[in-house]
Design an enzyme around this catalytic site. Structure first.
Site, PDB file in Angstrom:
ATOM      1  N   HIS A  80      24.608  21.980  46.252  1.00  0.00           N
ATOM      2  CA  HIS A  80      23.797  21.059  45.452  1.00  0.00           C
ATOM      3  C   HIS A  80      24.630  19.850  45.042  1.00  0.00           C
ATOM      4  CE1 HIS A  80      21.411  19.425  42.174  1.00  0.00           C
ATOM      5  NE2 HIS A  80      22.383  19.694  41.323  1.00  0.00           N
ATOM      6  N   ASP A 109      21.919 -11.756  58.133  1.00  0.00           N
ATOM      7  CA  ASP A 109      22.136 -10.322  58.349  1.00  0.00           C
ATOM      8  C   ASP A 109      23.490  -9.967  57.735  1.00  0.00           C
ATOM      9  OD1 ASP A 109      22.309  -7.662  59.440  1.00  0.00           O
ATOM     10  OD2 ASP A 109      20.917  -8.294  60.998  1.00  0.00           O
ATOM     11  N   TRP A 145      31.843  21.664  43.875  1.00  0.00           N
ATOM     12  CA  TRP A 145      32.042  20.421  44.634  1.00  0.00           C
ATOM     13  C   TRP A 145      33.437  19.873  44.403  1.00  0.00           C
ATOM     14  CZ3 TRP A 145      32.742  15.085  43.788  1.00  0.00           C
ATOM     15  CH2 TRP A 145      32.881  14.705  42.452  1.00  0.00           C
ATOM     16  N   SER A 173      32.519   6.761  57.064  1.00  0.00           N
ATOM     17  CA  SER A 173      31.281   6.000  56.955  1.00  0.00           C
ATOM     18  C   SER A 173      31.333   5.063  55.754  1.00  0.00           C
ATOM     19  CB  SER A 173      30.127   6.996  56.836  1.00  0.00           C
ATOM     20  OG  SER A 173      29.017   6.405  56.249  1.00  0.00           O
ATOM     21  N   SER A 174      31.804   5.569  54.617  1.00  0.00           N
ATOM     22  CA  SER A 174      31.855   4.727  53.412  1.00  0.00           C
ATOM     23  C   SER A 174      32.834   3.578  53.586  1.00  0.00           C
ATOM     24  CB  SER A 174      32.292   5.543  52.202  1.00  0.00           C
ATOM     25  OG  SER A 174      31.324   6.475  51.888  1.00  0.00           O
ATOM     26  N   HIS A 257      37.249  10.217  39.698  1.00  0.00           N
ATOM     27  CA  HIS A 257      36.745   9.393  38.618  1.00  0.00           C
ATOM     28  C   HIS A 257      36.241   8.041  39.068  1.00  0.00           C
ATOM     29  CE1 HIS A 257      35.494   8.515  34.681  1.00  0.00           C
ATOM     30  NE2 HIS A 257      35.838   7.282  34.989  1.00  0.00           N
ATOM     31  N   GLU A 259      34.991   7.422  41.764  1.00  0.00           N
ATOM     32  CA  GLU A 259      33.744   7.772  42.447  1.00  0.00           C
ATOM     33  C   GLU A 259      32.552   7.682  41.488  1.00  0.00           C
ATOM     34  OE1 GLU A 259      32.757   8.458  45.407  1.00  0.00           O
ATOM     35  OE2 GLU A 259      30.936   9.666  45.168  1.00  0.00           O
ATOM     36  N   TYR A 261      32.160   5.675  39.134  1.00  0.00           N
ATOM     37  CA  TYR A 261      31.771   4.270  38.981  1.00  0.00           C
ATOM     38  C   TYR A 261      31.257   3.684  40.274  1.00  0.00           C
ATOM     39  CZ  TYR A 261      33.188   4.615  34.274  1.00  0.00           C
ATOM     40  OH  TYR A 261      33.246   5.010  32.971  1.00  0.00           O
ATOM     41  N   SER A 272      20.432  -4.822  36.047  1.00  0.00           N
ATOM     42  CA  SER A 272      20.652  -6.219  35.674  1.00  0.00           C
ATOM     43  C   SER A 272      19.705  -7.169  36.403  1.00  0.00           C
ATOM     44  CB  SER A 272      22.098  -6.628  35.978  1.00  0.00           C
ATOM     45  OG  SER A 272      22.988  -5.744  35.355  1.00  0.00           O
ATOM     46  N   HIS A 306      41.428  12.824  32.606  1.00  0.00           N
ATOM     47  CA  HIS A 306      40.600  13.326  31.508  1.00  0.00           C
ATOM     48  C   HIS A 306      39.740  14.508  31.977  1.00  0.00           C
ATOM     49  CE1 HIS A 306      37.524   9.983  32.667  1.00  0.00           C
ATOM     50  NE2 HIS A 306      37.340  11.040  33.407  1.00  0.00           N
ATOM     51  N   HIS A 307      39.726  14.761  33.267  1.00  0.00           N
ATOM     52  CA  HIS A 307      39.041  15.952  33.762  1.00  0.00           C
ATOM     53  C   HIS A 307      39.949  17.169  33.714  1.00  0.00           C
ATOM     54  CE1 HIS A 307      35.594  13.676  35.328  1.00  0.00           C
ATOM     55  NE2 HIS A 307      36.483  12.739  35.555  1.00  0.00           N
ATOM     56  N   THR A 332      31.768  -0.774  29.417  1.00  0.00           N
ATOM     57  CA  THR A 332      30.461  -0.156  29.675  1.00  0.00           C
ATOM     58  C   THR A 332      29.503  -0.492  28.533  1.00  0.00           C
ATOM     59  OG1 THR A 332      31.716   1.626  30.700  1.00  0.00           O
ATOM     60  CG2 THR A 332      29.365   1.981  30.428  1.00  0.00           C
ATOM     61  N   LYS A 335      27.979  -3.945  28.742  1.00  0.00           N
ATOM     62  CA  LYS A 335      26.832  -4.052  29.642  1.00  0.00           C
ATOM     63  C   LYS A 335      25.554  -3.647  28.933  1.00  0.00           C
ATOM     64  CE  LYS A 335      28.871  -3.660  34.131  1.00  0.00           C
ATOM     65  NZ  LYS A 335      28.094  -4.369  35.117  1.00  0.00           N
ATOM     66  N   ARG A 454      29.934  26.734  32.599  1.00  0.00           N
ATOM     67  CA  ARG A 454      29.142  26.288  33.745  1.00  0.00           C
ATOM     68  C   ARG A 454      29.413  27.197  34.943  1.00  0.00           C
ATOM     69  NH1 ARG A 454      32.165  20.788  35.846  1.00  0.00           N
ATOM     70  NH2 ARG A 454      30.671  20.929  37.545  1.00  0.00           N
TER      71      ARG A 454
HETATM   72  C1  HEM Z   1      15.991  18.404  39.925  1.00  0.00           C
HETATM   73  C2  HEM Z   1      17.026  17.872  39.349  1.00  0.00           C
HETATM   74  C3  HEM Z   1      18.320  18.620  39.140  1.00  0.00           C
HETATM   75  C4  HEM Z   1      18.500  19.874  38.632  1.00  0.00           C
HETATM   76  C5  HEM Z   1      17.439  20.848  38.166  1.00  0.00           C
HETATM   77  C6  HEM Z   1      19.914  20.118  38.637  1.00  0.00           C
HETATM   78  C7  HEM Z   1      20.493  21.293  38.205  1.00  0.00           C
HETATM   79  C8  HEM Z   1      21.815  21.597  38.337  1.00  0.00           C
HETATM   80  C9  HEM Z   1      22.399  22.850  38.009  1.00  0.00           C
HETATM   81  C10 HEM Z   1      21.637  24.034  37.425  1.00  0.00           C
HETATM   82  C11 HEM Z   1      23.721  22.780  38.285  1.00  0.00           C
HETATM   83  C12 HEM Z   1      24.721  23.892  38.164  1.00  0.00           C
HETATM   84  C13 HEM Z   1      25.382  23.907  36.872  1.00  0.00           C
HETATM   85  C14 HEM Z   1      26.367  25.006  36.833  1.00  0.00           C
HETATM   86  O1  HEM Z   1      26.010  26.175  37.000  1.00  0.00           O
HETATM   87  O2  HEM Z   1      27.539  24.672  36.622  1.00  0.00           O
HETATM   88  C15 HEM Z   1      23.989  21.482  38.788  1.00  0.00           C
HETATM   89  C16 HEM Z   1      25.234  21.021  39.169  1.00  0.00           C
HETATM   90  C17 HEM Z   1      25.487  19.737  39.637  1.00  0.00           C
HETATM   91  N1  HEM Z   1      24.554  18.729  39.832  1.00  0.00           N
HETATM   92 FE1  HEM Z   1      22.567  18.902  39.489  1.00  0.00          FE
HETATM   93  N2  HEM Z   1      20.575  19.033  39.144  1.00  0.00           N
HETATM   94  C18 HEM Z   1      19.627  18.097  39.463  1.00  0.00           C
HETATM   95  C19 HEM Z   1      19.867  16.848  40.006  1.00  0.00           C
HETATM   96  C20 HEM Z   1      21.125  16.348  40.327  1.00  0.00           C
HETATM   97  C21 HEM Z   1      21.373  15.045  40.872  1.00  0.00           C
HETATM   98  C22 HEM Z   1      20.301  13.997  41.184  1.00  0.00           C
HETATM   99  C23 HEM Z   1      22.715  14.926  41.014  1.00  0.00           C
HETATM  100  C24 HEM Z   1      23.554  13.785  41.527  1.00  0.00           C
HETATM  101  C25 HEM Z   1      23.155  12.654  41.812  1.00  0.00           C
HETATM  102  C26 HEM Z   1      23.306  16.157  40.593  1.00  0.00           C
HETATM  103  C27 HEM Z   1      24.660  16.415  40.613  1.00  0.00           C
HETATM  104  C28 HEM Z   1      25.222  17.629  40.302  1.00  0.00           C
HETATM  105  C29 HEM Z   1      26.625  17.919  40.418  1.00  0.00           C
HETATM  106  C30 HEM Z   1      27.730  16.972  40.884  1.00  0.00           C
HETATM  107  C31 HEM Z   1      26.792  19.241  40.004  1.00  0.00           C
HETATM  108  C32 HEM Z   1      28.096  20.006  39.908  1.00  0.00           C
HETATM  109  C33 HEM Z   1      28.230  20.956  41.025  1.00  0.00           C
HETATM  110  C34 HEM Z   1      29.389  21.841  40.793  1.00  0.00           C
HETATM  111  O3  HEM Z   1      29.433  22.497  39.737  1.00  0.00           O
HETATM  112  O4  HEM Z   1      30.262  21.884  41.674  1.00  0.00           O
HETATM  113  N3  HEM Z   1      22.311  17.004  40.179  1.00  0.00           N
HETATM  114  N4  HEM Z   1      22.800  20.787  38.829  1.00  0.00           N
HETATM  115 CU   LIG Z   2      36.225  10.901  35.126  1.00  0.00          CU
END
Ligand code: HEM
Ligand SMILES: [Cu+2]
Ligand SMILES: [Cu+2]
Lengths: 529, 368
Positions: A80, A109, A145, A173-174, A257, A259, A261, A272, A306-307, A332, A335, A454
Site C-alpha cells: 500500500h 512541447d 515501505w 524514470s523520475s 524526507h 521525497e 516535499y 497557488s 527527525h525520523h 511552509t 505559504k 503502527r
Molecule cells: C483510502 C484511503 C487510505 C486508507 C484507508 C489508508 C490506510 C492506511 C493504513 C491502514 C495504513 C497502515 C498503517 C499501519 O498499520 O501502520 C497505511 C499506511 C500508509 N499509507 Fe495509507 N491509506 C489511504 C491512502 C493513502 C494515500 C493516498 C497515500 C499516499 C499518497 C498513503 C500512504 C501511506 C503510506 C506511505 C503508509 C505507510 C506504509 C508503511 O507503514 O510502510 N495512504 N494507510
Molecule cells: Cu521527514
C-alpha cells in the site's frame, strides 16, 4: 484524445484499430499524451493502493485475526505504501507537469519528447514488477515501505530483489523526467516570460525536479547496498559482519524526507493556481511564495534524521535535527498565510476545485500543526511509530496532497478535454470525501496517543472503538472516489462544451489556448507582458 | 444528502458517548514521562492557538468575501510588512517551543547514578530481561492464547497486552535500561514510563526511569520486526523496593538450584509440555500445525530433520539455530527439560510418530 488520429480511423477493421491504438500510445511523445498516460496510470494505482488499504482497514475493523494472516498484513501495508507513493502520488504530479508546464510557459512541447516517452514507460513496467511480487513464492515485501535493514536484507522474502529492481526503474524514470522538466523550463520559455513571471506551479516543479535529481540516486544507492547484502555477501547493514543497521536509516531518510516535499511542492503549486482564480484576486505574496519554495527545497535536505529520534542518536544530533525541523515550518507557514490572504477580501465562489482547495488549506494546516508536535524531539519519543504518525502523514498525503491533486483535476479538466465536468457530482464527491476522510484519519490521532503502535494486524481492547470508526470512514472514503471516476469518464462525452477561459477569474497562458488545446500547444510563442 | 449528513453528524456526536477509550497521551509515572506530557500539552495549546487564528481568518473570508454576497475583489497582492511579520512570528513561536524541549531532552539524557541496570534484548518476538548485577534473567512472551486471537474464545481484558513473566522493577529507585537486539530492529515502548528505545542489533541504547507509583504498566513493540510484530507486548510490574528486594533474592537463589535438579520424562508428559512450549516459542514461524510458511519458514512436517534417524541433527538445529536466518539458537533461552519436551513433541506430533523420546540428559550432553 482525437488529436492526431486520422479521420479514416473509423473505417479500419477492429484488429487494425487495436494496433493503431497501441502504437499511438506506446510511441506517444506529445506532452499532453504523456501527461494523460501519467494521470491514468496514477488513477489506476490509486485504486490498487486503495484496495490494499481497504483490506488493511477491513482486518482492523474489530480485534482478532479475521481475514489475513499477520505476514500478509505486513505485505499489505508495505505494498500500500509503496504503490501509493511511487505509483500514485509521484506520477500524478508528473502528469500535471507534463500537461501544464509547456502551456504555462508558452512552449509547443517539452524539450525532450522521446526521453519523456521513455520515462513514462518505465513507470508501468516498474509498477507491474512491484505488483507481481504479490504473487511470488514467499510473498511480497513485508518490511514496510521504509525497508529497514536487517529485516529487509537478512530476513526479507526472495521477492525483495524484484522490488529493488522496480525501485531502480522508478528512480531512473523520475530522474529522466526531472531532467526534461528542468531543460524545458530553462530553455523553452516564451520571450518575455522572465523568472519572476513564471506561474507558481512551474516554480514548484522546478524545485521539485532539482530535489528529485538529488535524492533518487541516493535511494538507488541504498537499495543497491541492500541488494549486495542480500546476494553478494557484503555487510553494509549487518552488525554481525561489521556493518551498521542505522546507516541504512540515514541513507533512506536522506532520500525520504526531501521525497515528502517532492510530493508536496507540486500540490502547493496547484493550490497557488486555483485559489486566486476563485477568489478573483491575484496571488498574494508571489515573491515570498517563490522564496519559500526554494527555501523548503534547501531545508528539506538537512532534516532527515527527525525520523530517527528513537533510534539512538547522540544528544547533539537530536538537538540539531529538532531545531532544523522546526525551522522548515516557517516557509511552509508562509505559504499557508499567503493563500489565506489571497482569499481575504476576494470575491470567492465555491466551484468544486475551490472547495477541494479550501479543504486542503484547512487540513494541511492541521497536518502542519501535528508536524510541529512531532518535531519536538522529547515528545516524539511517545509519538514515534504510533498511529499518531499514521494520522499525521495521512493528513499530509491524503487530506492534503491528494485533495490538492483532485482540485487540480477538476480545475483543468475543462481545459484538457474541452468539456465541463458535472458540478453536482463534483459537490457530492467533495462532501462525501471530506467528511469521510476525517472520520477515517482523525480518530487515529487518539489511537496513537493512547499507545497503539503502527503496522499491527491486531490490537488490544482499549483501541476497539476508534478503529471501528476509522474503518467505517475508510470504506465511505474509498467508495466515494468512484463518483470522481464516473464524473471524469462520462463528462468527456456528455459535459457542456467549455470556453477557452473556462473560469471567470482564470489567469495565465494556458487559458489563452483553445479548450482542448491544439496538438502543439504554442506553435508561435505568445507575447508575455 | 441532508439526511446523510444528519446521520454522519449524529454518529460523530454520539461517538464520545460510545467510546470509553483514552484519547490523550498518558501522564505516566516517571519524571520523564510527566515532562513529556507537559511539553505535549504545552505544544498542543500553542498549535490550537495557531489553528484558531488561521481558521478564524479563513472562515471570516469565506463568509464575508463571497461572490454570491456581492463581494468585490480587492487588487492588492503584496505587503512587505505583512510578509515580514509571518516570517518573524513563526520564528518566535518555534523558539518558544524549542526552549522547554531542549530542557527535557537534557533530562532524558541523564543516565548517571543508577541503582540497578536491566539489559533488554529484543528477539523475534519476545523480550529478554537481564538484571545485570544480580545474574537473573528470563524471557517474556505473549501469554494470550491463540484461541482468543482467532476468535474461538472470548477476549480477556488484557488481550495482547499480557505476558508469561513481567519485568519486575522497584519504585523510587533509578533504573537504567540498556536496550539491544538479537536479530532485527525492535522498539521497547512503555508509554507510562515515557520510554521508547529502538533495539538495534550491534548497538546498545540507554534509557532511565524512576517509577513513582507501584502498578502494572503495559506497552508493545513499536518497530516493525516481522510477522509477529503485533504480538510481543511488554508488561512492567512496579513494586515497592522491599518487595522487589525479596523477589530478586528469590529469583537469584532459584536460578542457582534449578541447575542441579533434573528428572527423566515420560512420552505423554513430554508431549503435553512440548505442545504448549512449541505453541509458545515456535508456532509463530513454523505454525501451530508445523506447516511453516515456506520458503522462508520451513515446514517441519515430514522434514528430514524432524523425522530422520539422526536425532542429534535435530537437537543441534534447535539448540544452535541456523546462522543468518530467523532460526535462532534456543539453547540459551530454554532449559534442558523444555528443549527435550519440544523436540520430542516435534518428532511425534503431526503423525510423525517416530516414538523417539529425548531426555534432558541428552540435551545436557550436547550443551558443551
Ligand atoms: C483510502 C484511503 C487510505 C486508507 C484507508 C489508508 C490506510 C492506511 C493504513 C491502514 C495504513 C497502515 C498503517 C499501519 O498499520 O501502520 C497505511 C499506511 C500508509 N499509507 Fe495509507 N491509506 C489511504 C491512502 C493513502 C494515500 C493516498 C497515500 C499516499 C499518497 C498513503 C500512504 C501511506 C503510506 C506511505 C503508509 C505507510 C506504509 C508503511 O507503514 O510502510 N495512504 N494507510
Ligand atoms: Cu521527514
Ligand atoms: Cu516489533
Amino acid at each position: 484524445m482525437a488529436n492526431g488520429v486520422p479521420a479514416a480511423a473509423g473505417q479500419q477493421s477492429v484488429p487494425r484499430r487495436v494496433i493503431s491504438f497501441i502504437t499511438r500510445w506506446t510511441t506517444a511523445t506529445n506532452h499532453k499524451d504523456i501527461g494523460t498516460l501519467y494521470l491514468c496510470t496514477a488513477l489506476l494505482n490509486l485504486f490498487v493502493g486503495g484496495t490494499l488499504a481497504l483490506c488493511i482497514r477491513a482486518e482492523l475493523f474489530v480485534p482478532g485475526l479475521q481475514f489475513v494472516e499477520p505476514n500478509f498484513f505486513n505485505t499489505l501495508t508495505t505494498m500500500h505504501g509503496l504503490i501509493m507513493l511511487f505509483g500514485f502520488i509521484m506520477p500524478v504530479a508528473v502528469g500535471f507537469a507534463n500537461w501544464l508546464i509547456p502551456m504555462m510557459i508558452g512552449a509547443p512541447d517539452m524539450a525532450l519528447p522521446r526521453l519523456n516517452n521513455m520515462s513514462f514507460w518505465l513507470l508501468p513496467s516498474a509498477t507491474i514488477m512491484l505488483i507481481s511480487t504479490l504473487f511470488m513464492d514467499g510473498g511480497a515485501p513485508n518490511f514496510g515501505w521504509t525497508m529497514y535493514a536487517p529485516l529487509s536484507t537478512t530476513y526479507g522474502p526472495p521477492s525483495t530483489d524484484y522490488m529493488i529492481f522496480a525501485v531502480h526503474m522508478l528512480g531512473l524514470s523520475s530522474i529522466m523526467g526531472s531532467i526534461n522538466i528542468i531543460t524545458t523550463i530553462f530553455t523553452m520559455r516564451a520571450p518575455g516570460m522572465t523568472w519572476m513571471k513564471l506561474p507558481v506551479f512551474v516554480w514548484t516543479w522546478l524545485v521539485t525536479a532539482f530535489l528529485l535529481i538529488g535524492i533518487m540516486p541516493v535511494l538507488a544507492g541504498a537499495v543497491t547496498m541492500m541488494l549486495f547484502d542480500r546476494n553478494f555477501g557484503t555487510s553494509f547493514f549487518d552488525a554481525a559482519g561489521g556493518g551498521d543497521p542505522l546507516l541504512f536509516q540515514h541513507i533512506f531518510w536522506f532520500f525520504g524526507h526531501p521525497e515528502v516535499y517532492v510530493l508536496a511542492l507540486p500540490a502547493f503549486g496547484i493550490i497557488s493556481q486555483v485559489i486566486p482564480t476563485f477568489s478573483r484576486k491575484p496571488l498574494f505574496g508571489y515573491r515570498t511564495m517563490v522564496a519559500a519554495t526554494i527555501l523548503i527545497g534547501i531545508l528539506s535536505y538537512i532534516v532527515w534524521a527527525h525520523h530517527m529520534f528513537t533510534s539512538g542518536m547522540p544528544y547533539g544530533a537530536q538537538l540539531y535535527f529538532m531545531l532544523a525541523t522546526m525551522l522548515i515550518a516557517v516557509p511552509t507557514g508562509m505559504k499557508v498565510f499567503n493563500w489565506i490572504t489571497t482569499m481575504f477580501r476576494g470575491s470567492i465562489s465555491f466551484e468544486t476545485p475551490m472547495l477541494f482547495s479550501i479543504a486542503f488549506v484547512f487540513m494541511f494546516t492541521f497536518a502542519g500543526c501535528t508536524g510541529v508536535m512531532l518535531a519536538v524531539a522529547p515528545a516524539d519519543f511517545q509519538y514515534h511509530d504510533s498511529y499518531f504518525v499514521v494520522a499525521h502523514f495521512h493528513y499530509v498525503l491524503v487530506n492534503g496532497l491528494t485533495f490538492a491533486f483532485i482540485a487540480g483535476a477538476y480545475y483543468w479538466y475543462p481545459k484538457f478535454w474541452g468539456r465541463m465536468y458535472n458540478e453536482r457530482l463534483g459537490k457530492w464527491h467533495f462532501w462525501l470525501s471530506t467528511i469521510s476522510v476525517n472520520v477515517l484519519f482523525f480518530p487515529q490521532h487518539f489511537l496513537g496517543l493512547a499507545g497503539m503502535p503502527r503496522r499491527i494486524p491486531d490490537y488490544a481492547l482499549q483501541f476497539v472503538d476508534f478503529n471501528f470508526i476509522s474503518s467505517c470512514g475508510a470504506f465511505v472514503f474509498g467508495f466515494s472516489q468512484l463518483i470522481f471516476v464516473y464524473n471524469m469518464i462520462t463528462s468527456r462525452r456528455r459535459g457542456e462544451p467549455a470556453s477557452d477561459r473556462v473560469w471567470e477569474g482564470a489567469e495565465g497562458l494556458e487559458w489563452t489556448l483553445s479548450s482542448p488545446p491544439p496538438h502543439h500547444s504554442f506553435q508561435t510563442p505568445p507575447k508575455v507582458d | 444528502m441532508v439526511g446523510l449528513f444528519r446521520l454522519l453528524g449524529a454518529c460523530l456526536l454520539l461517538s464520545p458517548a460510545l467510546v470509553n477509550a483514552q484519547i490523550n497521551m498518558p501522564r505516566g509515572v516517571t519524571p520523564v514521562s510527566q515532562d513529556i506530557y507537559g511539553l505535549h500539552m504545552y505544544v498542543i495549546w500553542i498549535v490550537v492557538g495557531i489553528m484558531a487564528v488561521v481558521y478564524g481568518v479563513i472562515i471570516f473570508s469565506l463568509i464575508r468575501h463571497r461572490k454570491s454576497k456581492g463581494a468585490v475583489a480587492a487588487t492588492f497582492s503584496k505587503n512587505n510588512l505583512l510578509e515580514l511579520m509571518w516570517t518573524i512570528v513563526p520564528l518566535i513561536i518555534i523558539t518558544a517551543i524549542a526552549i522547554p524541549s531542549i530542557r527535557v531532552l537534557i533530562e532524558m539524557d541523564d543516565y548517571d547514578a543508577a541503582d540497578l541496570t536491566v539489559k533488554i534484548t529484543g528477539h523475534q518476538w519476545k523480550w529478554q530481561y537481564e538484571y545485570l548485577d544480580q545474574g537473573v534473567g528470563f524471557f517474556s512472551t505473549l501469554s494470550t492464547p491463540i484461541e482468543e486471537v482467532i476468535g474461538v474464545e472470548e477476549k480477556n481484558e488484557f488481550y495482547l497486552l499480557e505476558v508469561d513473566e513481567p519485568l519486575v522493577l522497584p519504585t523510587d529507585r533509578k533504573v537504567r535500561f540498556v536496550v539491544t537486539s538479537n536479530d532485527v530492529i525492535h522498539s521497547w515502548w512503555v508509554p507510562e514510563l515515557g520510554i521508547k528505545r529502538d533495539a538495534v542489533p550491534g548497538y546498545v541504547y540507554e534509557a532511565w526511569a524512576r517509577i513513582q507509583e507501584p502498578g502494572i504498566y503495559r506497552g508493545q513493540c513499536a518497530e516493525l520486526c516481522g510477522v509477529n510484530h503485533g504480538f510481543m507486548p511488554i508488561v512492567v510490574k512496579a513494586v515497592p523496593p522491599a518487595e522487589y528486594d525479596k523477589w530478586i533474592a528469590e529469583r537469584a537463589s532459584a536460578a542457582k538450584t534449578a541447575q542441579g535438579s533434573r528428572s527423566d520424562l515420560t512420552l505423554p508428559e513430554a508431549m503435553k509440555r512440548g505442545a504448549a512450549l512449541y505453541d509458545q516459542h515456535c508456532g509463530a514461524c513454523h505454525k501451530y500445525d508445523g506447516s511453516g510458511m515456506p520458503p522462508t519458514f520451513p515446514s517441519l512436517r515430514d522434514s528430514s530433520i524432524t523425522t530422520g534417524s539422526d536425532i542429534n541433527r535435530h537437537i543441534d538445529v534447535v539448540m544452535n539455530g541456523v546462522p543468518n536466518t530467523a532460526m535462532q539458537a534456543f539453547a540459551p533461552q530454554l532449559d534442558d527439560e523444555e528443549l527435550a519436551a519440544i523436540i520430542t513433541y516435534e518428532r511425534n506430533a503431526w503423525e510423525h510418530d517416530t516414538g523417539d523420546l529425548v531426555q534432558p540428559s541428552q540435551i545436557q550432553a550436547r550443551r558443551q
